[in-house]
Design a protein around this motif. Structure first.
Motif, PDB file in Angstrom:
ATOM      1  N   GLY A 115      14.388  42.513  74.385  1.00 57.84           N
ATOM      2  CA  GLY A 115      14.443  43.176  75.684  1.00 57.84           C
ATOM      3  C   GLY A 115      13.869  42.321  76.807  1.00 57.84           C
ATOM      4  N   ARG A 116      12.988  41.403  76.497  1.00 55.57           N
ATOM      5  CA  ARG A 116      12.389  40.522  77.513  1.00 55.57           C
ATOM      6  C   ARG A 116      12.905  39.095  77.383  1.00 55.57           C
ATOM      7  N   GLY A 117      13.277  38.702  76.206  1.00 50.80           N
ATOM      8  CA  GLY A 117      13.742  37.338  75.994  1.00 50.80           C
ATOM      9  C   GLY A 117      12.583  36.381  75.765  1.00 50.80           C
TER      10      GLY A 117
END
Length: 193
Positions: A115-117
């Motif tokens: 979701g954030r990478g």
């Protein structure tokens, strides 16, 4: 007006324009700028040297360094060095490099979250002003809006622009930036114009 005239002056007239602008600064009681302009004069004559000493005595620099006024030549060198010290660039201290990201310090970790990478985080406390990354740019240029006001070499604002001796399109914040740019990148750009 005199700053614009300076940007388009030839080598033959540049010293005259700088002397006039210095006199205007002096009339406005701005001794620092008057002194800075006089120090920029390429072919200083005896009148220039005596005005430099006179302005230096009235300036804050001489008030802070009163014992420097005895030797005129030394005084001129000290004044030029103190006012035109644009080479005061931050020295990068060496640091232990990250095992994967060679430009970064080992104080940085790479994290990856769904979701954030992928992102970087501090592996340990980092003090304010501490160098955590060093990289050399391969190209740099000014935004079009800053071209008339900033130095073509260091990209900093040029309060007293010094034009390129050939094209007058590029402006520099100091004589050292002008010399550096004209001996490196600008000698190629100048041919284009």
């Amino acid at each position: 007006f005199l700053s614009q005239a300076l940007c388009f002056s030839s080598d033959e007239t540049r010293d005259q324009v700088v002397r006039k602008r210095s006199k205007k600064w002096e009339d406005l009681n701005n001794t620092k700028n008057a002194l800075k302009d006089l120090l920029f004069v390429s072919n200083k004559d005896d009148d220039d040297r005596s005005r430099i000493i006179e302005l230096a005595k009235r300036s804050e620099w001489m008030k802070e360094n009163p014992d420097e006024g005895s030797d005129i030549k030394q005084t001129l060198e000290n004044i030029e060095n103190s006012i035109n010290n644009v080479e005061s660039k931050v020295k990068v201290e060496s640091f232990s490099r990250h095992k994967t990201l060679k430009e970064f310090s080992s104080q940085i970790d790479i994290k990856n979250e769904k979701g954030r990478g992928r992102f970087l985080v501090a592996a340990q406390d980092i003090e304010p002003g501490e160098v955590i990354a060093v990289d050399t740019s391969h190209a740099s240029l000014l935004d079009r809006v800053h071209v008339p006001t900033n130095c073509d070499n260091c990209l900093l604002p040029a309060l007293y622009p010094i034009p390129c001796p050939n094209c007058s399109m590029a402006k520099f914040c100091s004589k050292s930036c002008q010399v550096k740019a004209c001996s490196t990148h600008h000698k190629y750009e100048c041919l284009i114009q």
